[in-house]
Design a protein around this motif. Structure first.
Motif, PDB file in Angstrom:
ATOM      1  N   VAL A   1      -3.865  -6.253  -2.840  1.00  0.00           N
ATOM      2  CA  VAL A   1      -3.384  -6.400  -4.215  1.00  0.00           C
ATOM      3  C   VAL A   1      -3.290  -7.863  -4.647  1.00  0.00           C
ATOM      4  O   VAL A   1      -3.793  -8.251  -5.700  1.00  0.00           O
ATOM      5  N   PHE A   2      -2.651  -8.692  -3.818  1.00  0.00           N
ATOM      6  CA  PHE A   2      -2.440 -10.082  -4.234  1.00  0.00           C
ATOM      7  C   PHE A   2      -3.744 -10.868  -4.301  1.00  0.00           C
ATOM      8  O   PHE A   2      -3.881 -11.773  -5.106  1.00  0.00           O
TER       9      PHE A   2
ATOM     10  N   SER B   1      -3.176  -1.283  -5.408  1.00  0.00           N
ATOM     11  CA  SER B   1      -2.347  -0.732  -6.470  1.00  0.00           C
ATOM     12  C   SER B   1      -3.033  -1.177  -7.749  1.00  0.00           C
ATOM     13  O   SER B   1      -3.064  -2.365  -8.056  1.00  0.00           O
TER      14      SER B   1
ATOM     15  N   LYS C   1      -1.453  -3.154 -10.972  1.00  0.00           N
ATOM     16  CA  LYS C   1      -1.356  -4.606 -11.094  1.00  0.00           C
ATOM     17  C   LYS C   1      -2.545  -5.148 -11.904  1.00  0.00           C
ATOM     18  O   LYS C   1      -2.644  -4.829 -13.063  1.00  0.00           O
TER      19      LYS C   1
ATOM     20  N   LEU D   1       3.284  -7.404 -11.493  1.00  0.00           N
ATOM     21  CA  LEU D   1       2.461  -8.609 -11.359  1.00  0.00           C
ATOM     22  C   LEU D   1       1.051  -8.271 -11.800  1.00  0.00           C
ATOM     23  O   LEU D   1       0.697  -7.097 -11.934  1.00  0.00           O
TER      24      LEU D   1
ATOM     25  N   LEU E   1       0.781   3.478 -13.679  1.00  0.00           N
ATOM     26  CA  LEU E   1       0.677   3.427 -12.222  1.00  0.00           C
ATOM     27  C   LEU E   1      -0.672   3.981 -11.801  1.00  0.00           C
ATOM     28  O   LEU E   1      -1.138   4.976 -12.366  1.00  0.00           O
TER      29      LEU E   1
ATOM     30  N   PHE F   1       5.027  -5.399   1.235  1.00  0.00           N
ATOM     31  CA  PHE F   1       5.646  -4.812   0.048  1.00  0.00           C
ATOM     32  C   PHE F   1       6.667  -3.776   0.539  1.00  0.00           C
ATOM     33  O   PHE F   1       6.390  -3.024   1.472  1.00  0.00           O
TER      34      PHE F   1
HETATM   35  C1  PLP Z   1       2.715  -2.867  -6.139  1.00  0.00           C
HETATM   36  C2  PLP Z   1       2.228  -2.882  -4.753  1.00  0.00           C
HETATM   37  C3  PLP Z   1       2.081  -1.696  -4.021  1.00  0.00           C
HETATM   38  C4  PLP Z   1       2.481  -0.341  -4.573  1.00  0.00           C
HETATM   39  O1  PLP Z   1       1.790   0.021  -5.729  1.00  0.00           O
HETATM   40  P1  PLP Z   1       2.367   1.048  -6.812  1.00  0.00           P
HETATM   41  O2  PLP Z   1       1.243   1.171  -7.783  1.00  0.00           O
HETATM   42  O3  PLP Z   1       3.596   0.415  -7.382  1.00  0.00           O
HETATM   43  O4  PLP Z   1       2.659   2.308  -6.103  1.00  0.00           O
HETATM   44  C5  PLP Z   1       1.618  -1.782  -2.726  1.00  0.00           C
HETATM   45  N1  PLP Z   1       1.296  -2.962  -2.169  1.00  0.00           N
HETATM   46  C6  PLP Z   1       1.419  -4.137  -2.846  1.00  0.00           C
HETATM   47  C7  PLP Z   1       1.058  -5.404  -2.167  1.00  0.00           C
HETATM   48  C8  PLP Z   1       1.887  -4.128  -4.153  1.00  0.00           C
HETATM   49  O5  PLP Z   1       2.025  -5.289  -4.821  1.00  0.00           O
END
Ligand code: PLP
Length: 395
Positions: A185-186, A205, A208, A337, A217, A111
């Protein structure tokens, strides 16, 4: 903390704390401070705060604590610390544990803001950073040395959905005593089994899937009590990246439906991927649950699902991609996402715009690439929207 409950039960009940009113729903404690009954109690609390005792919201708050306990129990870690954003979590973990002269090895497909922290911030303080191709175990083996303090990677990369083998990289890292920090996250906390597979610290995060409705956030770090309370908390509470109690309350409520949502979104993502694969206007569809994904077996062993994102490459390049996006009706153009609303992103002109073309090529970020975050709409409507937009893209 963690009871012998199954996931959905934990997501509804774990971490709940009730005030003297016995309220059913979790309360939002919108308070920055706490009143002490007498001076002696204030002194005692500053020496050591008990389970239900709080000092200042930057240090902790009852609503925040409920969220931390709920996610730690889901993730299978002893503890968690909630942060103001995903980036506060990522930068907090790295800044809290690394010192000048330390060495960290990271996968290259990150990211954008994570890449910035590693390339531009840590190096400024004398941390040595080595980047590797995350899918290539030989590169991890070659880069990790006895002095390596940590390894860092996204378990599934953005936007090309490439996996890092958590179990194998953890073995390589642990052999030299390095800590394994995973940005998950993914993979989502529902499909993740990162702790079981060897990860030490897991970062999300919560902006998401955990919020899941694109409202706020937030971030969270999951790990051992030792890491969370001795290494991370002192850094976070003194540098100011703590979550607000209101946001923690949104996340706490997002978790109630997290399992249902992630599974529904992943089912729809598979249906969408199958509908797109083989289309004459698309060069390739990337979805880990399709047998055509180069790491299909690893994905199914590591996550048991392909996740909630589908990426595909339109043959007509940027022009076709823009015509496609502009023709979408239900699916929105944005860059979040994990939202209930399906979202289409054109990485090369937005999220990855900053990268030089050579690096985009290395990461497979082609001009026709579209990243689709599949939401909670009826998949039949999504597929109809995609098919109409594909027709428009070729026109
Ligand atoms: C969105 C995201 C982040 C950062 O998160 P925020 O809440 O926007 O600060 C970090 N790593 C991944 C893989 C993300 O998708």
């Amino acid at each position: 903390m963690t009871k012998d409950w199954n996931t959905r039960t934990k997501l509804v009940h774990e971490g709940s704390r009730r005030s003297q009113y016995g309220e059913m729903a979790e309360a939002i404690f919108l308070t920055q401070g706490f009143v002490y009954p007498d001076a002696e109690s204030a002194e005692a609390r500053f020496i050591k705060a008990g389970e239900d005792e709080f000092i200042y919201a930057r240090y902790g708050n009852p609503t925040t604590r409920m969220f931390e306990e709920r996610i730690a129990s889901l993730e299978g870690t002893e503890d968690a610390f909630a942060t103001a954003s995903g980036m506060a979590a990522v930068s907090g973990v790295l800044m809290a544990m690394l010192r000048a002269g330390d060495h960290i090895v990271s996968s290259r497909a990150l990211f954008g803001s994570c890449l910035y922290v590693l390339e531009e911030v840590l190096t400024r303080y004398g941390v040595r950073v080595t980047f590797v191709d995350g899918a290539d175990l030989n590169q991890w083996r070659a880069a990790v040395t006895p002095g390596t303090k940590a390894v860092f990677f996204e378990s599934m990369s953005n936007p090309t959905l490439e996996l890092v083998d958590i179990r194998s990289v953890s073995e390589i890292a642990h052999a030299v005593g390095a800590l394994v920090v995973v940005d998950n996250v993914f993979a989502t906390p529902i499909f993740s089994k990162a702790v079981e597979q060897g990860a030490d610290v897991i970062v999300y995060s919560t902006t998401k899937h955990i919020d899941g409705q694109g409202r706020a956030l937030g971030g969270v770090v999951c790990g051992t009590t030792e890491f969370i309370r001795k290494t991370l908390e002192p850094y976070m509470k003194h540098t100011g990246g703590s979550i607000s109690p209101f946001t923690a309350w949104l996340m706490l409520n997002g978790m109630v439906t997290l399992d249902l949502r992630c599974r529904a979104m992943a089912d729809s993502a598979l249906a969408v991927a199958k509908a797109l694969e083989g289309d004459a206007r698309i060069a390739r569809v990337i979805y880990p649950e399709l047998p055509s994904h180069p790491q299909h077996e690893l994905a199914m062993a590591q996550m048991g699902s392909g996740g909630t994102l589908v990426t595909f490459d339109l043959k007509g390049g940027k022009e076709a991609a823009f015509r496609f996006m502009n023709a979408l009706e239900i699916i929105k153009i944005s860059n979040n996402l994990g939202d209930a609303k399906s979202i289409a992103t054109h990485p090369t002109t937005t999220t990855h715009q900053r990268l030089p073309q050579a690096q985009k090529d290395k990461l497979g970020i082609t001009p026709g690439l579209i990243r689709l975050s599949v939401g909670l709409e009826d998949p039949r409507d999504l597929i109809a929207d995609l098919q109409a937009a594909l027709a428009a893209s070729a026109a």
